[in-house]
Design a protein around this motif. Structure first.
Motif, short mmCIF file in Angstrom:
data_model
loop_
_atom_site.label_atom_id
_atom_site.label_comp_id
_atom_site.label_asym_id
_atom_site.label_seq_id
_atom_site.Cartn_x
_atom_site.Cartn_y
_atom_site.Cartn_z
N ILE A 167 -4.31 -0.24 -10.20
CA ILE A 167 -4.61 -0.68 -11.57
C ILE A 167 -5.20 -2.09 -11.54
CG2 ILE A 167 -3.71 -0.96 -13.91
CD1 ILE A 167 -1.34 0.70 -13.12
N ALA A 168 -4.61 -2.95 -10.68
CA ALA A 168 -5.13 -4.31 -10.59
C ALA A 168 -6.58 -4.30 -10.14
CB ALA A 168 -4.27 -5.12 -9.63
N ILE A 224 -17.60 -5.93 -14.79
CA ILE A 224 -18.50 -5.25 -15.73
C ILE A 224 -18.68 -6.10 -16.99
CG2 ILE A 224 -18.78 -3.22 -17.20
CD1 ILE A 224 -17.24 -1.64 -15.09
N VAL A 225 -17.56 -6.63 -17.51
CA VAL A 225 -17.64 -7.43 -18.74
C VAL A 225 -18.49 -8.68 -18.49
CG1 VAL A 225 -16.33 -8.80 -20.38
CG2 VAL A 225 -15.51 -6.57 -19.72
N VAL A 236 -8.73 -1.96 -10.72
CA VAL A 236 -9.55 -1.52 -11.86
C VAL A 236 -9.75 -2.68 -12.83
CG1 VAL A 236 -9.74 0.10 -13.78
CG2 VAL A 236 -8.80 0.86 -11.63
N ILE A 237 -8.70 -3.50 -12.99
CA ILE A 237 -8.83 -4.66 -13.89
C ILE A 237 -9.93 -5.59 -13.37
CG2 ILE A 237 -7.66 -6.73 -14.72
CD1 ILE A 237 -5.12 -5.15 -14.89
N THR A 276 -22.08 -7.68 -18.34
CA THR A 276 -22.55 -7.27 -19.66
C THR A 276 -22.83 -8.49 -20.54
OG1 THR A 276 -21.08 -5.39 -19.46
CG2 THR A 276 -22.02 -5.79 -21.63
N LEU A 329 -12.47 -4.70 -11.60
CA LEU A 329 -13.75 -4.03 -11.85
C LEU A 329 -14.19 -4.24 -13.30
CD1 LEU A 329 -15.97 -2.06 -10.91
CD2 LEU A 329 -14.51 -0.21 -11.67
N VAL A 330 -13.22 -4.12 -14.22
CA VAL A 330 -13.54 -4.34 -15.64
C VAL A 330 -14.04 -5.77 -15.84
CG1 VAL A 330 -12.56 -4.51 -17.95
CG2 VAL A 330 -12.02 -2.56 -16.52
N ALA A 331 -13.38 -6.72 -15.16
CA ALA A 331 -13.79 -8.12 -15.30
C ALA A 331 -15.24 -8.29 -14.85
CB ALA A 331 -12.86 -9.01 -14.48
N TYR A 361 0.82 -1.22 0.00
CA TYR A 361 0.00 0.00 0.00
C TYR A 361 0.84 1.26 0.00
CZ TYR A 361 -3.79 -3.18 0.78
OH TYR A 361 -4.67 -4.20 0.63
N THR A 362 2.15 1.11 -0.13
CA THR A 362 3.00 2.31 -0.20
C THR A 362 3.68 2.37 -1.57
OG1 THR A 362 4.77 1.05 0.86
CG2 THR A 362 3.40 2.42 2.27
N TYR A 405 3.89 0.10 -3.88
CA TYR A 405 3.18 -0.55 -4.98
C TYR A 405 1.71 -0.17 -5.02
CZ TYR A 405 7.34 -3.23 -5.93
OH TYR A 405 8.61 -3.57 -6.26
N TYR A 413 0.26 2.11 -6.74
CA TYR A 413 -0.21 2.38 -8.10
C TYR A 413 -0.55 1.09 -8.85
CZ TYR A 413 0.02 4.27 -12.88
OH TYR A 413 -0.24 4.61 -14.17
N PRO A 414 0.35 0.09 -8.89
CA PRO A 414 -0.04 -1.18 -9.53
C PRO A 414 -1.23 -1.83 -8.85
CG PRO A 414 2.31 -1.18 -9.09
CD PRO A 414 1.77 0.06 -8.49
#
Lengths: 211, 493
Positions: free
Chosen positions: A149-150, A159-160, A152-153, A163, A155-157, A140-141, A143, A145-146
């Motif tokens: 992003i992970a 949503i997809v 968000v990935i 859908t 979250l995309v999974a 949490y310090t 890393y 940022y990665p």
């Protein structure tokens, strides 16, 4: 030979054999169970590398959650493995040839020099050293940022997946509780004012019926 | 233990953070109003991208800033590529608005996935670490797989998505394996750290080259270079045209950034090795792309093979940076800026070409065969002229932007001593001119098969005209764009 070295060879051999059985087993349930075995032994290898947190996470997440779900799916789908694997044996020689060549080439480049037993484990850590703490400290310090992003990935999974699979059938009848509660008497019942019925002569009544 | 932790500077990543927050808003708005007010998600997406552009523009200062423990880089190149990405995505949204509405695909999920794919591209463009590069690529790819499959009832789209997903997962695996080898050899995930280790020759060369082969394979898959091109024709053909346009435009910029950051910034020390790999793939791509495109009757497939050949030309520029093992900054910048110029020009032409396909499509009718372009001159002389400009430019006929792009990469290749390769590339571009000119012939000399009037909105017409005119204008004044590309690269090296 050190005891750890023996353990390494045991874990590695079982991993390789189990992984091979995953693709050769005739019964998909057996294949899934062999995958569990392979995961379990890889976790053992991680334990030898002193990465106990990763080893336990692998067992809990993959063996405990993912594979059980996978087994359910395999059992419910009732896959006809013979049809899926049609042509497996006729393609096997070519597959072995290509795979063997690849493996041999990779082995020729790398051999044991760089990633061999001599480099494993790199250094012995004290018994009270906590992997979990180390991971938590950087996750949490440094890393963060990665990690974001992970997330968000993931979250995309979600949503997809929603859908692609969520289908609202047009002909299904569903209850709408709020609409049921909000209903008023006048929505359901209609009071009609009518002239009172008067007994008349027969032909007049007949006319009224026709109208 | 945590006392030495410094809060990272969030300002350089402001566009990414803004886009992420706005994507949540789009999700909520779609949940609340999506059933009745579909335009809201589209409008919010466009506003988001414009907001990102404004934030990025405000942050352009030519300084190279690292943040998030050196995992994120904000330099002139990233600003330039991000601005182009926003532009390409906004253009895609405008082009495809009616197409999506006609097919009931203008759901909130479409716009949300487009936003997340854009976020993935931005992460890739700004990646200063192998880990963030990989995660950005995954974010972009996963959103794209979903977008290809978004037309759930089309078996062709589902098949394309499945192929894309399986091959994409394989390519990701290759890339990750290569990265792990490079990490193993250099002990660093940071692009700067890898370059340092290579410069001091601390790392073991054979492990590095081994990892490099996998890395190049992964990058080549994303660029669509032969022999990692198999997914391109099927995905371009199977996906809804709006999604094809999306895949064929902005992700190429991100893939260029990935190739540049991984190969040039991190692995310049191995340039002799990867230039050879790129050389073979470039020649094969140019050859196969141009030859296979001739046989196509479907314009989406034809443009797919054309994309393969164009990426081959781009790779010619990428592999010409280092001459004879000597690094000359001037030659190197020239070569990489020619590749960047080629990518930008290609994205512009690709948007225009797919825009034409969208222009001719209407509800229940996909104008995706070459036949649909027959007699376009009689139906609409103006748009036939626009398509003529785009096709001429793609073929590399002088005084359009595509000509100068090809000229720049071929010049770079000749300067690097690859004269034979340049001659082969020119020969294949002559062969390629055949199928571009065939479209022109169909438009001007054949009778129309489909005589329906073109019913496109004003926004599409204006944008398509601007796009076509830009292709012509940048061809008349090629120096402007070239200067921007060169400056962006010099200030970011």
């Amino acid at each position: 030979m050190e005891f750890k070295t023996i353990l390494f060879y045991v874990f590695s051999t079982v991993t390789v054999v189990a992984a091979l059985r995953v693709i050769t087993a005739r019964n998909p349930v057996h294949a899934a169970l062999f995958l569990v075995l392979a995961f379990f032994n890889v976790a053992g290898l991680w334990m030898l590398l002193q990465a106990e947190f990763l080893a336990l996470a692998l067992i809990m997440v993959y063996v405990g959650a993912v594979m059980v779900l996978f087994l359910f799916v395999v059992m419910m789908l009732d896959i006809n493995i013979e049809r899926v694997r049609a042509g497996f044996w006729s393609n096997l020689p070519l597959g072995i040839l290509v795979g063997g060549l690849l493996a041999a080439e990779m082995a020729a480049v790398l051999t044991g020099r760089y990633f061999g037993l001599a480099n494993l484990p790199p250094h012995d850590l004290p018994a009270n050293h906590s992997n979990t703490k180390e991971l938590a400290r950087v996750l949490y310090t440094d890393y963060a940022y990665p990690l974001e992003i992970a997330s968000v990935i993931l979250l995309v999974a979600i949503i997809v997946a929603v859908t692609l699979t969520l289908r609202r059938r047009k002909d299904t009848k569903t209850m709408q509780a709020s609409a049921q509660i909000a209903v008023k008497a006048k929505d359901r019942m209609r009071l009609v004012k009518m002239a009172s019925e008067v007994e008349e002569s027969a032909p007049a009544a007949k006319q009224g019926e026709q109208a | 233990m945590l006392n030495n932790f410094v809060m990272p500077d969030l300002y350089p990543a402001a566009p990414e953070i803004f886009l992420l927050l706005m994507s949540f808003l789009v999700l909520f708005v779609d949940l609340a109003f999506g059933a009745t007010q579909r335009w809201m998600a589209a409008m919010l997406t466009a506003v988001t991208l414009m907001g990102c552009a404004a934030i990025t523009l405000a942050g352009v200062d030519g300084q190279t800033v690292l943040t998030f423990s050196g995992m994120f880089v904000d330099d002139l190149l990233s600003d330039f590529l991000k601005l182009l990405t926003y532009l390409a995505v906004i253009m895609m949204l405008i082009y495809s608005r009616r197409y999506l509405a006609d097919r009931g695909l203008d759901k909130g999920e479409f716009y949300v996935l487009v936003l997340y794919a854009t976020l993935g591209m931005m992460v890739m463009i700004s990646a200063a670490n192998l880990l963030t590069m990989y995660l950005g690529l995954e974010l972009m790819s996963l959103s794209l797989y979903g977008l290809v499959a978004i037309d759930r009832d089309s078996p062709r789209a589902t098949e394309a998505a499945m192929k894309y997903f399986v091959l994409g997962a394989l390519a990701s695996g290759l890339l990750l394996y290569g990265m792990s080898m490079i990490y193993g050899a250099t002990g660093s995930l940071e692009i700067g750290g890898v370059a340092q280790a290579l410069y001091h020759e601390q790392a073991d060369k054979s492990v590095l080259v081994f990892g490099l082969a996998f890395l190049v394979a992964g990058v080549a898959f994303k660029l669509g270079l032969v022999p990692f091109h198999m997914w391109i024709p099927d995905v371009y053909h199977g996906a809804p045209t709006a999604v094809t346009m999306f895949i064929g435009s902005a992700p190429k910029l991100a893939a260029f950034a990935m190739a540049l950051r991984l190969l040039v910034y991190a692995l310049m020390g191995l340039a002799v090795e990867w230039q050879k790999m790129l050389l073979i793939m470039a020649v094969l791509s140019i050859g196969l792309g141009n030859l296979a495109a001739i046989a196509q009757t479907n314009i989406k497939r034809m443009l797919a093979y054309s994309a393969i050949s164009h990426m081959g030309y781009m790779a010619l520029g990428m592999m010409s940076g280092l001459v004879g093992g000597e690094l000359d900054p001037f030659t190197a910048v020239n070569a990489y800026s020619s590749a960047l110029y080629y990518t930008v020009a290609y994205v512009m032409m690709s948007l225009g070409a797919f825009g034409m396909v969208l222009l001719l499509s209407r509800a229940g009718y996909e104008a995706e065969n070459l036949e649909d372009f027959k007699g376009l001159n009689q139906r609409s002389p103006w748009f036939a002229a626009m398509m003529l400009i785009i096709m001429f430019s793609m073929a590399g006929i002088p005084f359009f932007v595509g000509f100068f792009a090809k000229f720049a990469v071929l010049l770079a290749a000749i300067k690097a001593g690859y004269t034979t390769v340049a001659v082969i590339a020119v020969m294949f571009s002559l062969i390629g001119a055949f199928y571009y000119l065939r479209v022109v012939k169909l438009m001007y000399f054949d009778a129309p098969v489909d005589a329906a009037p073109i019913k496109a909105g004003l926004d599409l017409r204006v944008l398509l005209s601007l796009n076509g005119l830009a292709v012509a204008a940048f061809g008349l004044f090629p120096d402007a764009l070239m200067t921007v590309c060169t400056t962006a690269l010099i200030r970011s090296l």
